[in-house]
Design a protein around this motif. Sequence first.
Motif, PDB file in Angstrom:
ATOM      1  N   SER A   1       0.906  -1.339  -0.143  1.00 39.44           N
ATOM      2  CA  SER A   1      -0.089   0.010  -0.068  1.00 39.44           C
ATOM      3  C   SER A   1       0.883   1.356  -0.117  1.00 39.44           C
ATOM      4  O   SER A   1       0.550   2.312  -0.787  1.00 39.44           O
ATOM      5  CB  SER A   1      -0.985  -0.187   1.194  1.00 39.44           C
ATOM      6  OG  SER A   1      -1.902  -0.791   1.006  1.00 39.44           O
TER       7      SER A   1
ATOM      8  N   GLU B   1       3.899   1.564  -1.197  1.00 38.97           N
ATOM      9  CA  GLU B   1       4.320   1.766  -2.480  1.00 38.97           C
ATOM     10  C   GLU B   1       3.518   2.339  -3.571  1.00 38.97           C
ATOM     11  O   GLU B   1       3.835   3.121  -4.583  1.00 38.97           O
ATOM     12  CB  GLU B   1       4.822   0.382  -3.122  1.00 38.97           C
ATOM     13  CG  GLU B   1       6.193  -0.062  -2.672  1.00 38.97           C
ATOM     14  CD  GLU B   1       6.506  -1.400  -3.203  1.00 38.97           C
ATOM     15  OE1 GLU B   1       7.940  -1.584  -3.177  1.00 38.97           O
ATOM     16  OE2 GLU B   1       5.840  -2.249  -3.617  1.00 38.97           O
ATOM     17  N   LEU B   2       2.139   1.685  -3.466  1.00 41.64           N
ATOM     18  CA  LEU B   2       1.000   2.210  -4.449  1.00 41.64           C
ATOM     19  C   LEU B   2       0.725   3.770  -4.080  1.00 41.64           C
ATOM     20  O   LEU B   2       0.463   4.469  -4.927  1.00 41.64           O
ATOM     21  CB  LEU B   2      -0.121   1.274  -4.154  1.00 41.64           C
ATOM     22  CG  LEU B   2      -1.353   1.585  -5.143  1.00 41.64           C
ATOM     23  CD1 LEU B   2      -1.081   1.587  -6.570  1.00 41.64           C
ATOM     24  CD2 LEU B   2      -2.409   0.764  -4.690  1.00 41.64           C
TER      25      LEU B   2
ATOM     26  N   GLU C   1       2.306   6.311  -5.907  1.00 44.05           N
ATOM     27  CA  GLU C   1       1.756   6.639  -7.285  1.00 44.05           C
ATOM     28  C   GLU C   1       0.649   7.588  -7.172  1.00 44.05           C
ATOM     29  O   GLU C   1       0.385   8.159  -8.425  1.00 44.05           O
ATOM     30  CB  GLU C   1       1.359   5.400  -8.002  1.00 44.05           C
ATOM     31  CG  GLU C   1       2.466   4.233  -8.140  1.00 44.05           C
ATOM     32  CD  GLU C   1       2.108   2.954  -8.998  1.00 44.05           C
ATOM     33  OE1 GLU C   1       0.704   2.934  -9.468  1.00 44.05           O
ATOM     34  OE2 GLU C   1       2.854   2.078  -9.046  1.00 44.05           O
TER      35      GLU C   1
ATOM     36  N   VAL D   1      -8.457  -0.560  -3.317  1.00 47.86           N
ATOM     37  CA  VAL D   1      -7.281  -0.072  -2.828  1.00 47.86           C
ATOM     38  C   VAL D   1      -7.561   0.395  -1.341  1.00 47.86           C
ATOM     39  O   VAL D   1      -6.867  -0.001  -0.235  1.00 47.86           O
ATOM     40  CB  VAL D   1      -6.572   1.030  -3.396  1.00 47.86           C
ATOM     41  CG1 VAL D   1      -5.694   1.887  -2.583  1.00 47.86           C
ATOM     42  CG2 VAL D   1      -5.851   0.542  -4.759  1.00 47.86           C
TER      43      VAL D   1
ATOM     44  N   PRO E   1      -3.992  -3.863  -2.591  1.00 42.67           N
ATOM     45  CA  PRO E   1      -3.267  -3.104  -3.462  1.00 42.67           C
ATOM     46  C   PRO E   1      -3.060  -4.020  -4.551  1.00 42.67           C
ATOM     47  O   PRO E   1      -2.934  -3.527  -5.875  1.00 42.67           O
ATOM     48  CB  PRO E   1      -1.839  -2.931  -2.794  1.00 42.67           C
ATOM     49  CG  PRO E   1      -2.027  -3.529  -1.425  1.00 42.67           C
ATOM     50  CD  PRO E   1      -3.473  -3.608  -1.087  1.00 42.67           C
TER      51      PRO E   1
ATOM     52  N   THR F   1      -4.534  -2.638  -8.020  1.00 41.87           N
ATOM     53  CA  THR F   1      -3.541  -2.281  -9.206  1.00 41.87           C
ATOM     54  C   THR F   1      -4.007  -2.938 -10.487  1.00 41.87           C
ATOM     55  O   THR F   1      -3.998  -2.523 -11.527  1.00 41.87           O
ATOM     56  CB  THR F   1      -2.187  -2.683  -8.917  1.00 41.87           C
ATOM     57  OG1 THR F   1      -1.827  -1.838  -7.570  1.00 41.87           O
ATOM     58  CG2 THR F   1      -1.316  -2.276  -9.875  1.00 41.87           C
TER      59      THR F   1
ATOM     60  N   ARG G   1       3.510  -5.066  -8.541  1.00 41.16           N
ATOM     61  CA  ARG G   1       3.361  -4.788  -7.073  1.00 41.16           C
ATOM     62  C   ARG G   1       3.806  -5.771  -6.299  1.00 41.16           C
ATOM     63  O   ARG G   1       4.591  -5.588  -5.105  1.00 41.16           O
ATOM     64  CB  ARG G   1       1.980  -4.623  -7.072  1.00 41.16           C
ATOM     65  CG  ARG G   1       1.458  -4.061  -5.469  1.00 41.16           C
ATOM     66  CD  ARG G   1       1.762  -2.638  -5.250  1.00 41.16           C
ATOM     67  NE  ARG G   1       1.537  -1.751  -6.200  1.00 41.16           N
ATOM     68  CZ  ARG G   1       2.045  -0.651  -6.629  1.00 41.16           C
ATOM     69  NH1 ARG G   1       3.148  -0.693  -6.455  1.00 41.16           N
ATOM     70  NH2 ARG G   1       1.815   0.042  -7.684  1.00 41.16           N
TER      71      ARG G   1
END
Lengths: 785, 205
Positions: A76, A78-79, A82, B70, B79, B83, B116
Amino acid sequence: MIGIVVVSHSHALATAAVGLAAEMVAADNRPVIAVAAGLDEKTFGTDAVAVSEAIAAADSADGVLVLVDLGSAVLSAELALEFVDPEVAARARLTSAPLVEGLVAAVVTASTGASLDAVAAEAERGLLGKQEHLGSGPTPEPAAAVESGQGIEVVVSNKHGLHARPAARLVGLVNGYDARVTVTNLDTGHGPVDAGSLSMVATLNAIRGNLLRFAADGPEADEALAAINDLATENFGDDEPARFPARLGAPVEGDNGGSGLDVAFGPAVLAGDPVDISRYVAGDNESARLAAAVETVADELRRLRDASPDLGGIFEAQLALLTDPQQLKEIREVLDRGASAVNVWQLVFDRLAERFEALHDAYQRERAQDVRAVRDRVLRHLTGTTEDSPIQVETEQPAILVVPELDAATAATLDGRRFAGVAIRAAGTTGHGVIVGRSRGIPLITGIGDVAVPAGAVIAFDARKGSFEIEPDVARVRATIAEREAEQERAAAEAQLPATTIDGRTVAVLVNIGTVQDALSVRGADGSGLVRTELLFGERRTAPTVAEQVEAFRAIAAALPGKPITIRTWDVGGDKPLPFLPLDEEANPFLGERGLRAFRRRPELLRDQLEAVRQIAAEMPVHVMFPMVTTADEVAWALDELGPRPDGLKVGIMIEVPAAALRVATLTADLDFVSIGTNDLTQYVTATDRTNPAVAALADGLDPAVLQLVDHVVRNAGVPVGVCGDLASNPQAAVILAALGVHELSAIAPQVPLVKARLREADLRLIDTAAVLAARDGDQVRALL
Amino acid sequence: MIDKFTDWLRDSAKVLHENAAYLTELDSAIGDADHGANMDRGFAAVVAVLDETSFDSVDELLKKAGMTLVSKVGGASGPLYGTFFLRFGTALAGLSLTPESIGTGLRAGVDGVLARGKAELGDKTMYDAWAPALDAYDAAVAGSGDLGAALKAAAEASAKGRDATVPLEARKGRASYLGERSVGHQDPGATSTTLLLESAARTLA
């Protein structure tokens, strides 16, 4: 200064870790720490959107460090990068540092203004201290020793060595100088390590008495070493811990306190109404206005803190609320977008107060009062209404202050010459204001509710009777005051006489002790029937050692020479949390792991306490009793934990649970006494939460149902019976208890002479105990006296 | 086509809800026993969004579904699936919906999952179900060119991939802590992936 983000599956875990780390540095140079943890406060999980918001909130030009726990927290986070501005993402750094150790290291290092690289490196070294100590990790590489520079040697004199807080002080100081400083523990051979790194300093294992060598080079090497030398002589900033918690019982010299009575009258002065912000006009410099108001209030709070060392902690806490850097940063951001300072300040503090009020723990809930006190102080400055504060208004005769709640600052500064008493609308007796007011002898009554009180109308209250009147018969109130004054004087003069009734029964009247000061200030007590150990050490964040407990018990016993003191083992749970014994959240804490029950699963703290009891029992007369006992098995378990009893150590239990009262005969085979806790017994017998004003009236200690149980216990216990609840502090009730055959009464310190005096005037033969027990309610009991 | 994609998400939500206990049971053997509840919560939130909002394009719909997952799933699948849908939607933006473009979108989504989660084939993860499904889909499109047949082939290949996770030793996620003890258990993530693809075969063609 860089910002820090904590990402965890658990909201509780993250906030606790932040609390732990935040303690390491003073509030005014703490980095912004944002939390993104849990899907909500109860549900485990991580939310990349929440993480991105936290990163944006903690972002600064110097960057932001993101600590994560495991699994989806990493994904989460890392995401989330973005989702944030690319510019913010570029200066955000995810770290593999261990969450707790890394956070502590990061917060300390960040507070010194260190760069993102330096903070990240420190966080990643977070495990080194522990690994070194346990011998389980890689050996830390020694820092290149400073060869050519200056050096000093200092001895660690801190009681607990160079533990986290003093180490943090050292690191903060070192990083403030343009110098490279290394430190070596000459006693253990550890080092040299970088003295600007908390993790590395932690690897030194520097305990009390160790000799440390500091070496430095660079432009400010001399200054850095001189400052380290000064810091070392001040125990690295470790104040010798106060040996005992705040002595709230000590009136300040020359303090214009109150009459010490429980009755008062005077014209009503209404205060504490919401500050009127309707006429505030926002300008284009709201941020500056707020900053000025905050600075002024901070000065006020510092003055209050410094003027009253005993109460300083309360104002220090308010100061921390006021100057929380993250909160101020957030407020400033909103103000910069054109909002009004009063609106934003009020909104933020209202929300904060709501959060406190939503807390499970009653003590924590009452901290909302401190939040509102800070809120209103700033709002008054912003709106310029300071001078009109009703508390400053001159009245012709001493007045009664009527407030929604009493904040600590008002209670500490209220002039007893101008105010005869305080009537508080809110119920609850553990608010800081109430504690402070009572300690200054200011008559006060709580829980009057939202009764309409016209400003200026004469009002009177009698806390002993629980009465509150508007336009009372002043002559009668004056007579009551004269009566109480005479009673107080006479009782004080005769405090040392035994409490022997007219018919020749001598009742032992003892004192309940929550602070050592209670033992020092009481007059005429025949010992202590209740030492509330959870209060004695309640402000400690860590459990006291056996030696510290022995020392505290010794101080109490020394104040009551030759007289027995009854040590009650930790009575936690319900409304009494202990910071060093966290309990699980419970739906019904009063019916949960309270008192003795809390130690069945985790007996360690109890064992330490019993060790302290055994040690002090070898020196002086001591009794020990266990709270919140329900079954004979529990008694057997507690006695087993206590082990062999030293000569003279008497052992008892408290009777608070109706089941224990009813089957007392089966509990006392191996006991020397029992003591009835009437507050809890009343609450359990009447199924009434006495902190809930809607039903509090039902929790009447003189309810015949309660007295019937007292009578049953006296008849069936087979051992001496004491009472240590509030009932024993009420002179009227004390006579009934004596008539029912109770052997010992333990009262709060100011009431001891009054209880003794009342008993000396009583003829127990004239008390119709049969009628008392058969009465229909508490009022009928009172009418019989 | 928007209606079909909406049907897919709604049908997936229903299937995940019905299988929540089963997924959680699988996860309790080798993980933290929350996969079923997490997926159920996440897709229920997607359905709530569908009830409130209408979408002009499939790519907007899929991206919104991704963002919702998410925020609402909570576990690692948040995630990961988030993603997947975000990248799937992004890849479809501006394209007309054909079996080929949908294949491109699916592959972009799975590439996102891979980036990811950093998993490899055989790590006992959802990728073990996705990878054979994508290959089967592409092969079917190259052969018949029919979307329905391609999705059906993908779902069947995914189910085989799922079953093949049973003897594997987990090397990613919470299950990897178990090491050898994870052998003999079916991977919950590969299972939910198969449920999604089976649902797609029912609804999208």
